[in-house]
Design a protein around this motif. Structure first.
Motif, PDB file in Angstrom:
ATOM      1  N   UNK A   1      -0.072 -14.479 -13.021  1.00  0.00           N
ATOM      2  CA  UNK A   1       0.584 -13.570 -13.966  1.00  0.00           C
ATOM      3  C   UNK A   1       1.625 -14.258 -14.835  1.00  0.00           C
ATOM      4  N   UNK A   2       1.834 -13.678 -16.037  1.00  0.00           N
ATOM      5  CA  UNK A   2       2.907 -14.119 -16.907  1.00  0.00           C
ATOM      6  C   UNK A   2       4.192 -13.382 -16.576  1.00  0.00           C
ATOM      7  N   UNK A   3       4.054 -12.086 -16.317  1.00  0.00           N
ATOM      8  CA  UNK A   3       5.232 -11.295 -15.986  1.00  0.00           C
ATOM      9  C   UNK A   3       4.843 -10.328 -14.888  1.00  0.00           C
ATOM     10  N   UNK A   4       5.851  -9.710 -14.291  1.00  0.00           N
ATOM     11  CA  UNK A   4       5.540  -8.924 -13.102  1.00  0.00           C
ATOM     12  C   UNK A   4       6.511  -7.749 -12.952  1.00  0.00           C
ATOM     13  N   UNK A   5       5.976  -6.647 -12.431  1.00  0.00           N
ATOM     14  CA  UNK A   5       6.796  -5.502 -12.068  1.00  0.00           C
ATOM     15  C   UNK A   5       6.650  -5.284 -10.568  1.00  0.00           C
ATOM     16  N   UNK A   6       7.768  -5.190  -9.864  1.00  0.00           N
ATOM     17  CA  UNK A   6       7.729  -4.983  -8.411  1.00  0.00           C
ATOM     18  C   UNK A   6       7.980  -3.504  -8.120  1.00  0.00           C
ATOM     19  N   UNK A   7       7.056  -2.887  -7.412  1.00  0.00           N
ATOM     20  CA  UNK A   7       7.222  -1.475  -7.080  1.00  0.00           C
ATOM     21  C   UNK A   7       7.468  -1.294  -5.591  1.00  0.00           C
ATOM     22  N   UNK A   8       8.248  -0.266  -5.269  1.00  0.00           N
ATOM     23  CA  UNK A   8       8.433   0.093  -3.873  1.00  0.00           C
ATOM     24  C   UNK A   8       8.535   1.609  -3.772  1.00  0.00           C
ATOM     25  N   UNK A   9       7.673   2.199  -2.969  1.00  0.00           N
ATOM     26  CA  UNK A   9       7.710   3.626  -2.694  1.00  0.00           C
ATOM     27  C   UNK A   9       7.881   4.479  -3.958  1.00  0.00           C
ATOM     28  N   UNK A  10       7.039   4.205  -4.953  1.00  0.00           N
ATOM     29  CA  UNK A  10       7.003   5.062  -6.129  1.00  0.00           C
ATOM     30  C   UNK A  10       7.976   4.677  -7.228  1.00  0.00           C
ATOM     31  N   UNK A  11       8.839   3.677  -6.976  1.00  0.00           N
ATOM     32  CA  UNK A  11       9.804   3.297  -8.006  1.00  0.00           C
ATOM     33  C   UNK A  11       9.704   1.809  -8.314  1.00  0.00           C
TER      34      UNK A  11
ATOM     35  N   UNK B   1       0.865  -1.176   0.000  1.00  0.00           N
ATOM     36  CA  UNK B   1       0.000   0.000   0.000  1.00  0.00           C
ATOM     37  C   UNK B   1       0.901   1.224   0.000  1.00  0.00           C
ATOM     38  N   UNK B   2       0.559   2.183  -0.824  1.00  0.00           N
ATOM     39  CA  UNK B   2       1.354   3.408  -0.840  1.00  0.00           C
ATOM     40  C   UNK B   2       2.577   3.323  -1.731  1.00  0.00           C
ATOM     41  N   UNK B   3       2.750   2.207  -2.458  1.00  0.00           N
ATOM     42  CA  UNK B   3       3.913   2.101  -3.331  1.00  0.00           C
ATOM     43  C   UNK B   3       3.676   2.828  -4.654  1.00  0.00           C
ATOM     44  N   UNK B   4       2.434   3.241  -4.897  1.00  0.00           N
ATOM     45  CA  UNK B   4       2.143   3.984  -6.120  1.00  0.00           C
ATOM     46  C   UNK B   4       1.582   3.114  -7.224  1.00  0.00           C
ATOM     47  N   UNK B   5       1.265   1.839  -6.900  1.00  0.00           N
ATOM     48  CA  UNK B   5       0.801   0.950  -7.966  1.00  0.00           C
ATOM     49  C   UNK B   5      -0.596   1.324  -8.466  1.00  0.00           C
ATOM     50  N   UNK B   6      -1.491   1.705  -7.527  1.00  0.00           N
ATOM     51  CA  UNK B   6      -2.831   2.096  -7.954  1.00  0.00           C
ATOM     52  C   UNK B   6      -2.808   3.403  -8.730  1.00  0.00           C
ATOM     53  N   UNK B   7      -1.957   4.314  -8.293  1.00  0.00           N
ATOM     54  CA  UNK B   7      -1.840   5.598  -9.005  1.00  0.00           C
ATOM     55  C   UNK B   7      -1.336   5.340 -10.422  1.00  0.00           C
ATOM     56  N   UNK B   8      -0.368   4.440 -10.546  1.00  0.00           N
ATOM     57  CA  UNK B   8       0.128   4.077 -11.865  1.00  0.00           C
ATOM     58  C   UNK B   8      -1.010   3.542 -12.731  1.00  0.00           C
ATOM     59  N   UNK B   9      -1.829   2.652 -12.144  1.00  0.00           N
ATOM     60  CA  UNK B   9      -2.929   2.058 -12.905  1.00  0.00           C
ATOM     61  C   UNK B   9      -3.927   3.131 -13.352  1.00  0.00           C
ATOM     62  N   UNK B  10      -4.282   4.008 -12.423  1.00  0.00           N
ATOM     63  CA  UNK B  10      -5.261   5.020 -12.772  1.00  0.00           C
ATOM     64  C   UNK B  10      -4.729   6.029 -13.778  1.00  0.00           C
ATOM     65  N   UNK B  11      -3.418   6.212 -13.774  1.00  0.00           N
ATOM     66  CA  UNK B  11      -2.856   7.181 -14.726  1.00  0.00           C
ATOM     67  C   UNK B  11      -3.074   6.697 -16.162  1.00  0.00           C
TER      68      UNK B  11
END
Lengths: 375, 303, 319
Positions: free
Chosen positions: A240-250, A43-53
């Motif tokens: 998933x087939x592939x994955x991106x790991x996010x942490x604190x906006x990066x 939570x707060x890593x920015x993944x939802x914001x990325x999705x909504x963008x």
């Protein structure tokens, strides 16, 4: 060509009388046709914001990117009217909390049918007055093509008695059924990409498995790509087939699911994977890493993870590097660019217990010290 | 959640009568930075001062009749707000009238608040049968529009200040009772209340020291809104001639007397009305600023 | 809870409230000092005449008999006779009802026609000049007594436009246009404070709805903004407004009575005030009961209306 290709995405929320909050700070995302791509983070890593963008749903935020292409076209060069022919049409969206994301005063059938009318291949007027007449005066005709399509879609997503369910209101359905309705709704415009934002977080494990199977099946059978946002590596492993790991906006690491689970490169990924049962799902709480993710305004320079990273060294204060581990596998860790041998990351097995903190939380919000509740 | 309300001995924030003072920081900020609050508060203070110091400030005796201009009400430099049909100075009468209008509203709403909050506290805190019984009683109160209560009181006891106060107070009991009950229902499950029960504090003490202070913000907002509405109610009753005795110069009564002279002396009907509007507007704006400051959600206007 | 059971329960509650009101009125009237018979006959009536009238009114009976008679009469719709004219109270009230109902209904209509669009505009154009304007007018509206708005309208519009009569009442049977022309000023006076409250309500409720998840879902579905606002937002935003609109009848009532006095309308309010002045108690008590009945059942109606536009209640779920 990637279906969705985003490079160096930065999303900033201006704050009155305070420093701006940079929720996403240099994220690359690529979704290939026909795959399920996981975007995993706390939570707060920015993944939802990325999705909504991607849907351009972030009001009041400043969105910048070096590239923001969907099918090779810049989404942020489009007008709002053009975006409306992409939202719901070419890109569908599934939200986490189906109870609040579905309109409480409309039947679920109508909520799906209106997507079909606006984006599908039916010859029905979808103007404001027609829509209002349908809602308040005549109701949606059950012989209308849009309604029949809505019932079909409910059947597609595995709803029993789709014709009956179509006439019900959201609060009359179970959480799993509602989430299937959300998926049917996202399918209403025959999209090429579905963005699913924590679609199973609010559900029981058994129901969750059903929904994930459904997504997998849609991807395989209907040629829909899915960008699956989750905090749960178990969900990634399963779906998933592939994955991106996010942490604190990066972005910390990007790989195929197999590579990630077999050969995790980034210390953060390793930490996350540490206590995930072999290939299995976890039920909510993943694992524990001492400390908690920094607030966006208090991120250290360089790698945002370095304060919690057991392998941190001087170079971590430098801007994040990009290191290709293998074909389709990249990480952004200085260990690989500054050291000849990154070595093993020494995670202290008891650290989390001593610290008494839950680092990766479920949907309950910010990581926070576990509350002591007695009685 | 407990921290939001200030737990039982759970923090070291400065408190006054159990209310955390830092809650009022935002209030102070809002009040100094908000044009609504500034206007509202200034207006109210001005009118209150005019009422309190009416004997010192009023240019004329409100009852003194000037025979020279009797039957010829007029606006002049000596009487900037004009005179009425008895040659009495309208400005002076309005200043004295402010005492009644403001006083009646404040006293009435205070009584309504004390009784209503008491009922709501008890109903919400104890729940069950007590709750049912008290809330049915409140329902009945609510079915009497204030005008009817006033009419019945006047019919039985004749006109008088206390009848008006009683009618308005009665009418607002249910507003306070419902609000207080709602607040208590959400607070009584908080950990600091449970903790207070566990260490054996008496129900009365818990209600007054733990529950009430945490319900104070919405109740203050409600109080402000209802004072504004009480002023309108009082003026309506006086205007109808069933309020305070007709000889008392309340703003509503002045308007009522001006009605028959509307053709020749419009100011008697207009100027006291402006006083009512400005005061009520001031209180309403102040109340709204309080609502923002306390972050009270909810209905803009239950009567 | 089934819908029929709910309606039955609410109706029963409403009747109970009316019963308590009627009892209270009975007690209140009996506690008025003085003898109604003497009031009817005047101060110099002889004892025999007074006794005769007392017998006729049933005042010589024990309290419980009087109470039973009073309730029995009520149930049959018999509210007694006016002390002064001897007319049945019920027919006096019905005779005075048309102007009052006209002012009230036109007033509410004006209020709703102004307030709901104003509230929506205010919310969708938050913190822009439209919002400030609507909010300012709304605050002014809720801060003005109805009767004073009436006086101002009388002095301005009433004198400026001769086509709008500023006095009395024209029955609707004489034509819609003359009726409306006559009712419009008092109705506006009554409606403006009401409009102020509904505007504020609609605004805050709409603002809340605009932040709801399903509004974002509607956007993510690529629906045009107007469809999102009116199809997805409006009904949800109006749900809380409907509940308050009902409660506000109390506010309206005080306004109507006073406004009738301003415009010289021979309506229910004037009847009520005249009766208090003349101590015509049967009319006063009858009016109190009639108003309570209207009030209670208006709120029952609003409850049912709320239910019919809120599927959560209509189709079970939270009751």
């Amino acid at each position: 060509m990637s279906l969705l290709d985003v490079e160096n995405l930065r999303v900033t929320f201006p704050v009155d009388g305070g420093p701006d909050v940079r929720a996403v700070d240099g994220v690359d995302i690529a979704v290939e046709p026909g795959e399920i791509h996981g975007l995993v983070g706390e939570s707060g890593s920015g993944k939802s914001v990325t999705a909504r963008s991607v849907m351009r749903l972030l009001d009041g935020a400043v969105v910048e990117a070096d590239r923001f292409d969907y099918r090779g076209e810049d989404l942020y060069a489009k007008s709002e009217a053009e975006m409306r022919t992409i939202r719901g049409d070419d890109i569908g969206m599934v939200f986490q909390d189906s109870m609040s994301a579905l309109n409480p005063v409309m039947t679920v059938g109508e909520q799906i049918a209106e997507v079909v009318r606006h984006h599908g291949d039916v010859d029905e007027s979808a103007g404001l007055l027609s829509e209002l007449r349908r809602k308040y005066v005549t109701g949606t005709s059950e012989t209308a093509p849009s309604w029949r399509r809505a019932v079909e879609l409910l059947e597609t997503v595995g709803i029993a008695d789709p014709a009956d369910v179509a006439t019900t209101y959201p609060h009359q359905l179970s959480g799993g059924q509602r989430q299937r309705v959300m998926i049917a709704q996202a399918l209403g415009g025959d999209p090429s990409l579905i963005i699913a934002d924590e679609p199973t977080t609010a559900l029981d494990v058994t129901v969750e498995a059903g929904i994930l199977d459904e997504l997998r099946r849609l991807c395989d059978e209907m040629d829909v790509s899915i960008l699956l946002i989750t905090h749960d590596l178990g969900v990634v492993a399963e779906t998933c087939d592939s994955v991106t790991v996010m942490y604190s906006g990066s972005v910390m690491e990007r790989a195929s699911t197999e590579q990630l689970f077999q050969h995790p490169a980034h210390p953060y990924t390793k930490g996350l994977l540490r206590s995930v049962p072999e290939g299995g799902a976890t039920d909510g709480e993943l694992t524990t890493i001492p400390g908690s993710a920094p607030e966006p305004t208090e991120r250290p320079d360089g790698c945002p993870f370095r304060d919690r990273c057991p392998a941190a060294f001087e170079a971590c204060a430098d801007p994040l590097p990009e290191h290709v581990v293998d074909a389709g596998h990249a990480t952004r860790c200085h260990l690989y660019t500054e050291r000849d041998d990154p070595g093993e990351v020494a995670w202290d097995a008891d650290a989390d217990i001593d610290a008494g903190v839950t680092a990766v939380t479920d949907d309950s919000g910010e990581p926070s010290p576990t509350e002591v509740t007695d009685g | 959640m407990g921290a939001d309300y200030g737990g039982y001995g759970s923090d070291d924030t400065t408190r006054l009568f159990g209310v955390r003072l830092d809650r009022f920081d935002r209030l102070r900020e809002t009040l100094t930075g908000d044009y609504k609050a500034t206007f509202g508060l200034t207006t109210v203070i001005l009118f209150v001062l005019a009422a309190i110091f009416a004997p010192e400030l009023a240019p004329f005796d409100p009852m003194a009749q000037e025979y020279a201009i009797m039957q010829a009400p007029s606006l002049s430099s000596a009487h900037p707000f004009g005179t009425d049909s008895f040659g009495r100075d309208l400005l002076s009468r309005m200043m004295y009238g402010a005492r009644i209008s403001l006083g009646v509203s404040l006293v009435a709403v205070t009584i309504g608040a004390v009784v209503g909050i008491g009922l709501g506290l008890v109903a919400g805190y104890f729940g069950g049968v007590v709750d049912d019984a008290l809330m049915r009683f409140v329902d009945v109160l609510w079915a009497f529009p204030w005008l009817l209560i006033a009419i019945m009181l006047v019919a039985v006891f004749g006109q008088g200040v206390w009848n008006v106060i009683a009618a308005i107070a009665f009418a607002y009991i249910d507003d306070f009772a419902r609000l207080a009950r709602g607040e208590v229902l959400s607070i009584r499950e908080e950990e600091f209340v449970l903790a207070a029960k566990n260490i054996g504090l008496s129900d009365t003490r818990i209600m007054i020291e733990e529950v009430l202070p945490n319900a104070v913000a919405p109740l203050i907002v409600q109080f402000t809104v209802l004072v504004a509405r009480a002023m309108l109610a009082e003026s309506t009753l006086s205007f109808l001639g069933i309020g305070v005795k007709p000889t008392t110069p309340t703003w509503g009564a002045l308007l009522g007397q001006g009605r028959s002279l509307i053709g020749q002396a419009w100011w008697i009907s207009i100027i006291p009305g402006i006083a009512i509007v400005v005061t009520v507007l001031g209180i309403n704006l102040f109340g709204d600023a309080l609502r923002d400051a306390f972050d009270v959600r909810g209905e803009e206007g239950s009567p | 809870m089934g819908i029929q059971r709910y309606v039955a329960k609410r109706t029963l509650q409403a009747l109970l409230v009316v019963y308590v009101v009627a009892t209270t009125v009975f007690v209140a009237v009996r506690s008025i000092p003085g003898d109604p018979a003497r009031l009817i006959l005047g101060g110099d009536a002889d004892a025999d005449a007074i006794a005769a009238v007392r017998a006729e009114l049933g005042l010589d009976q024990p309290m419980y008999v009087q109470y039973a008679r009073w309730m029995g009469d009520l149930v049959r719709g018999d509210l007694g006779e006016s002390i002064f004219t001897g007319e049945p109270v019920a027919s006096r009230i019905i005779g005075a009802a048309e102007p009052t109902l006209s002012i009230g209904l036109v007033g509410i209509s004006i209020a709703i026609l102004i307030a709901i669009p104003a509230g929506i505009i205010s919310a969708t154009r938050r913190d822009q000049w439209e919002d400030y304007a609507a909010t300012g007018v709304a605050f002014l509206g809720i801060s003005m007594p109805s009767f004073w708005i009436g006086i101002v309208l009388l002095l301005t519009v009433g004198t400026a436009i001769p086509a709008i009569p500023s006095y009395g009442y024209t029955p609707i049977s004489e034509g819609i246009v003359p009726w409306l022309a006559n009712v419009i000023l008092p109705a506006t006076a009554v409606g403006l404070p009401y409009a102020g409250i509904i505007t504020r309500m609609t605004r805050s409720s709409m603002l809340e709805v605009l932040g709801e998840d399903y509004m974002q879902t509607a956007r993510a579905k690529g629906l045009p903004p107007r469809v999102i606002l009116f199809k997805h937002g409006l009904q949800n935003a109006l749900l809380p407004v409907v509940t308050v609109a009902g409660i506000l009848f109390a506010l309206l009532l005080g306004g109507i009575v006073a406004v009738e006095m301003v415009f010289g309308v021979q309506g229910f309010g004037r009847l009520l005030i005249r009766s208090i002045e003349r101590q015509d108690f049967p009319i006063v008590q009858g009016s109190v009961i009639v108003i309570s009945i209207i009030f209670v059942f208006m709120n029952l109606f609003v409850d049912l209306l709320y239910m019919s536009i809120n599927p959560k209640i209509k189709y079970g779920g939270e009751a």
